[in-house]
Each structure stands twice: as C-alpha cells, then as structure tokens.
Scaffold this motif. Structure first.
Motif, PDB file in Angstrom:
ATOM      1  N   UNK A   1      41.167  40.128  14.157  1.00 25.30           N
ATOM      2  CA  UNK A   1      40.234  41.138  13.635  1.00 25.30           C
ATOM      3  C   UNK A   1      39.473  41.817  14.775  1.00 25.30           C
ATOM      4  N   UNK A   2      39.122  41.077  15.808  1.00 23.92           N
ATOM      5  CA  UNK A   2      38.455  41.694  16.960  1.00 23.92           C
ATOM      6  C   UNK A   2      39.410  42.631  17.689  1.00 23.92           C
ATOM      7  N   UNK A   3      40.680  42.244  17.781  1.00 22.68           N
ATOM      8  CA  UNK A   3      41.660  43.107  18.423  1.00 22.68           C
ATOM      9  C   UNK A   3      41.839  44.416  17.646  1.00 22.68           C
ATOM     10  N   UNK A   4      41.883  44.331  16.321  1.00 25.41           N
ATOM     11  CA  UNK A   4      41.975  45.542  15.504  1.00 25.41           C
ATOM     12  C   UNK A   4      40.761  46.441  15.747  1.00 25.41           C
ATOM     13  N   UNK A   5      39.590  45.843  15.761  1.00 17.38           N
ATOM     14  CA  UNK A   5      38.366  46.620  15.954  1.00 17.38           C
ATOM     15  C   UNK A   5      38.378  47.335  17.303  1.00 17.38           C
ATOM     16  N   UNK A   6      38.782  46.644  18.346  1.00 14.92           N
ATOM     17  CA  UNK A   6      38.836  47.240  19.682  1.00 14.92           C
ATOM     18  C   UNK A   6      39.906  48.335  19.730  1.00 14.92           C
ATOM     19  N   UNK A   7      41.068  48.093  19.117  1.00 15.09           N
ATOM     20  CA  UNK A   7      42.116  49.121  19.080  1.00 15.09           C
ATOM     21  C   UNK A   7      41.618  50.413  18.439  1.00 15.09           C
ATOM     22  N   UNK A   8      40.976  50.293  17.281  1.00 17.06           N
ATOM     23  CA  UNK A   8      40.457  51.475  16.593  1.00 17.06           C
ATOM     24  C   UNK A   8      39.413  52.179  17.448  1.00 17.06           C
ATOM     25  N   UNK A   9      38.558  51.423  18.072  1.00 16.55           N
ATOM     26  CA  UNK A   9      37.508  52.008  18.893  1.00 16.55           C
ATOM     27  C   UNK A   9      38.103  52.785  20.071  1.00 16.55           C
ATOM     28  N   UNK A  10      39.098  52.189  20.751  1.00 19.97           N
ATOM     29  CA  UNK A  10      39.722  52.837  21.908  1.00 19.97           C
ATOM     30  C   UNK A  10      40.389  54.142  21.489  1.00 19.97           C
ATOM     31  N   UNK A  11      41.123  54.109  20.382  1.00 22.28           N
ATOM     32  CA  UNK A  11      41.791  55.331  19.926  1.00 22.28           C
ATOM     33  C   UNK A  11      40.772  56.420  19.578  1.00 22.28           C
ATOM     34  N   UNK A  12      39.712  56.050  18.908  1.00 27.47           N
ATOM     35  CA  UNK A  12      38.667  57.011  18.579  1.00 27.47           C
ATOM     36  C   UNK A  12      38.037  57.614  19.806  1.00 27.47           C
ATOM     37  N   UNK A  13      37.771  56.762  20.815  1.00 34.34           N
ATOM     38  CA  UNK A  13      37.174  57.260  22.055  1.00 34.34           C
ATOM     39  C   UNK A  13      38.138  58.187  22.800  1.00 34.34           C
ATOM     40  N   UNK A  14      39.427  57.869  22.798  1.00 29.65           N
ATOM     41  CA  UNK A  14      40.395  58.729  23.475  1.00 29.65           C
ATOM     42  C   UNK A  14      40.547  60.063  22.760  1.00 29.65           C
ATOM     43  N   UNK A  15      40.504  60.061  21.431  1.00 34.87           N
ATOM     44  CA  UNK A  15      40.568  61.315  20.673  1.00 34.87           C
ATOM     45  C   UNK A  15      39.369  62.183  21.036  1.00 34.87           C
TER      46      UNK A  15
END
Length: 168
Positions: free
Chosen positions: A112-126
């Motif tokens: 669940x922490x990995x999912x949260x970090x993945x979503x955050x990184x993608x949002x920041x890159x967008x």
C-alpha cells in the motif's frame, strides 16, 4: 520491571555494548488491541488473520511518518526549480531514489505504501511536465500517462511486472 525486561536490558547493555535511552525506551505488548510500535521507519502491529481464522500475525509496513518524509523528498525533487532538467534525466534521478527507498522498505507488507508513492510520483511528474511551458504538455495521442512514463523508463514500485526493475 519484569524478568523478561531485565534480561533484554542486560543483553543489550552487556553483550551488545548498547546504551539504552531510558526516556525513550518502552515496552510494548503488541497483543493488546490497538497497540503498535514505530521503529526505524516501520510500524509493527498485530492484526487479525485476513482469512477469518482465529489467528493473528505481525503486520510490518512503512510508517506514516516514513511515507510522508518520502513524499516531501519527492516533492522537493520535482519542484518548480527543476524545470530546466530534461525529463529522461529527471526520471533517472527519481528511479535511483525510488529503488533505494523500495529496497529499504521491502521488508514486511509495503504494497500500500508503494502504491501511494507510485501515484504521488506520477502526479508530480505530470505537474512538472505541464508547468514547463505555457501550453500544458500532453502524452502522444492514445497513450495514457502511465504508459508514457513507463516508456520513458519510470520504475513502478507496486507493479509485479516492474518488480525486477526495483531490484536491478
């Protein structure tokens, strides 16, 4: 102080030559309802069996504080001062950082922490791509953001297909 606590204290101070901080040290019985322990970036907690059996297991996962620190670090690494960097270089730096974080937090149940970090990184890159110009960047026609970042080589922590990339 119980016999068990004295035994542990004698081993830590005697055999391992460690000094116990009496103000911070405490004994936590994880069998008590709602008891948890944060230590070295992990949260330790007893949870009931997920299959409905009358058993409990030790649930170990990255602490909320550790995940928030990671989000803050990633935010800093993709802030507006990084607009000059080419996106492949930016993704390469993120990958190195994410691989290190994922390797440290690979113990326990970190999905669940990995999912949260993945979503955050993608949002920041967008956001990073869209703030670089007056016209917001868009991925090529018919290519979703996730696939676009995957083509650029962004590591995914939570996807099993990308698990080999995390340990590489």
């Amino acid at each position: 102080m119980t016999v068990r606590e004295r035994y542990i204290e004698s081993k830590l101070e005697g055999k391992f030559q460690l000094e116990i901080n009496r103000e911070k040290a405490r004994v936590v019985d994880l069998r008590e309802k709602g008891a948890s322990l944060d230590f070295l970036g992990y949260t330790f907690r007893q949870d009931r069996d997920l299959k409905g059996r009358d058993r409990r297991y030790l649930n170990v996962f990255p602490s909320n504080k550790a995940v928030q620190r990671e989000r803050d670090k990633l935010h800093e690494m993709t802030n507006s001062h990084q607009c000059f960097k080419p996106i492949p270089e930016l993704i390469g730096e993120r990958n190195r950082h994410l691989k290190g974080w994922a390797n440290y937090f690979s113990f326990g149940y970190a999905t669940s922490a990995h999912w949260e970090i993945d979503w955050f990184v993608r949002g920041r890159l967008i956001r990073h791509l869209q703030r670089r110009s007056q016209r917001p960047f868009r991925p090529p026609e018919g290519v979703p953001w996730y696939r676009y970042f995957q083509q650029l080589g962004l590591v995914s922590l939570a996807r099993p297909t990308d698990a080999a990339n995390v340990n590489a």
